[in-house]
Design a protein around this motif. Structure first.
Motif, PDB file in Angstrom:
ATOM      1  N   VAL A  59      24.438  30.260 -21.588  1.00  0.00           N
ATOM      2  CA  VAL A  59      24.265  31.482 -20.798  1.00  0.00           C
ATOM      3  C   VAL A  59      23.880  31.120 -19.374  1.00  0.00           C
ATOM      4  O   VAL A  59      24.426  31.671 -18.409  1.00  0.00           O
ATOM      5  N   LEU A  60      22.952  30.214 -19.216  1.00  0.00           N
ATOM      6  CA  LEU A  60      22.545  29.789 -17.867  1.00  0.00           C
ATOM      7  C   LEU A  60      23.694  29.111 -17.128  1.00  0.00           C
ATOM      8  O   LEU A  60      23.905  29.348 -15.935  1.00  0.00           O
ATOM      9  N   LEU A  61      24.452  28.280 -17.827  1.00  0.00           N
ATOM     10  CA  LEU A  61      25.580  27.603 -17.207  1.00  0.00           C
ATOM     11  C   LEU A  61      26.631  28.610 -16.731  1.00  0.00           C
ATOM     12  O   LEU A  61      27.127  28.523 -15.610  1.00  0.00           O
ATOM     13  N   GLY A  62      26.928  29.594 -17.548  1.00  0.00           N
ATOM     14  CA  GLY A  62      27.888  30.621 -17.156  1.00  0.00           C
ATOM     15  C   GLY A  62      27.360  31.509 -16.054  1.00  0.00           C
ATOM     16  O   GLY A  62      28.111  31.951 -15.176  1.00  0.00           O
ATOM     17  N   ALA A  63      26.059  31.797 -16.077  1.00  0.00           N
ATOM     18  CA  ALA A  63      25.462  32.668 -15.069  1.00  0.00           C
ATOM     19  C   ALA A  63      25.529  32.054 -13.676  1.00  0.00           C
ATOM     20  O   ALA A  63      25.577  32.784 -12.686  1.00  0.00           O
ATOM     21  N   ILE A  64      25.565  30.734 -13.609  1.00  0.00           N
ATOM     22  CA  ILE A  64      25.664  30.079 -12.305  1.00  0.00           C
ATOM     23  C   ILE A  64      26.953  30.490 -11.602  1.00  0.00           C
ATOM     24  O   ILE A  64      26.988  30.621 -10.383  1.00  0.00           O
ATOM     25  N   ILE A  65      27.994  30.751 -12.340  1.00  0.00           N
ATOM     26  CA  ILE A  65      29.269  31.176 -11.768  1.00  0.00           C
ATOM     27  C   ILE A  65      29.389  32.702 -11.750  1.00  0.00           C
ATOM     28  O   ILE A  65      29.789  33.297 -10.757  1.00  0.00           O
ATOM     29  N   VAL A  66      29.047  33.339 -12.855  1.00  0.00           N
ATOM     30  CA  VAL A  66      29.302  34.776 -13.030  1.00  0.00           C
ATOM     31  C   VAL A  66      28.475  35.632 -12.078  1.00  0.00           C
ATOM     32  O   VAL A  66      29.001  36.565 -11.457  1.00  0.00           O
ATOM     33  N   VAL A  67      27.198  35.340 -11.926  1.00  0.00           N
ATOM     34  CA  VAL A  67      26.328  36.189 -11.102  1.00  0.00           C
ATOM     35  C   VAL A  67      26.740  36.168  -9.629  1.00  0.00           C
ATOM     36  O   VAL A  67      26.872  37.241  -9.022  1.00  0.00           O
ATOM     37  N   PRO A  68      26.966  35.014  -9.014  1.00  0.00           N
ATOM     38  CA  PRO A  68      27.418  35.050  -7.609  1.00  0.00           C
ATOM     39  C   PRO A  68      28.766  35.750  -7.434  1.00  0.00           C
ATOM     40  O   PRO A  68      28.959  36.488  -6.470  1.00  0.00           O
ATOM     41  N   VAL A  69      29.701  35.543  -8.366  1.00  0.00           N
ATOM     42  CA  VAL A  69      30.997  36.220  -8.270  1.00  0.00           C
ATOM     43  C   VAL A  69      30.809  37.725  -8.384  1.00  0.00           C
ATOM     44  O   VAL A  69      31.401  38.502  -7.633  1.00  0.00           O
ATOM     45  N   TRP A  70      29.961  38.154  -9.305  1.00  0.00           N
ATOM     46  CA  TRP A  70      29.691  39.594  -9.465  1.00  0.00           C
ATOM     47  C   TRP A  70      29.068  40.157  -8.187  1.00  0.00           C
ATOM     48  O   TRP A  70      29.438  41.245  -7.744  1.00  0.00           O
ATOM     49  N   LEU A  71      28.124  39.417  -7.611  1.00  0.00           N
ATOM     50  CA  LEU A  71      27.492  39.878  -6.371  1.00  0.00           C
ATOM     51  C   LEU A  71      28.515  40.007  -5.246  1.00  0.00           C
ATOM     52  O   LEU A  71      28.510  40.998  -4.511  1.00  0.00           O
TER      53      LEU A  71
END
Length: 88
Positions: A59-71
């Protein structure tokens, strides 16, 4: 009892019968279940902790990519909301 209550009771009886038959097939008795409750709770807790440890890093590994892209994708929507609040 109204019709829906009887319906729920009937479902519980049927499911209890099926679970009881399945447990009997595996030679599990009610006494065994009662005596094994502390061990079972500990095993369930350990399984949950292991699942969180296993999945947490992904989850943390994916969040590194997903959260900035979502922002980046939603920054325009956020600007529009703030502008509309400031207008009289």
């Amino acid at each position: 009892m109204n019709k829906s209550t009887l319906h729920v009771v009937w479902k519980l009886v049927i499911v209890s019968l099926l679970v009881g038959l399945a447990l009997d097939f595996f030679d599990v008795s009610p006494v065994d279940l009662i005596h094994d409750i502390p061990d079972t709770v500990a095993q369930v807790f350990d399984a949950v902790v292991r699942a969180i440890q296993w999945g947490g890093k992904y989850v943390l590994l994916g969040a590194i990519i997903v959260v900035p892209v979502w922002l980046l994708m939603n920054i325009g929507n956020l600007k529009g909301k703030f502008r509309n609040k400031n207008k009289p």
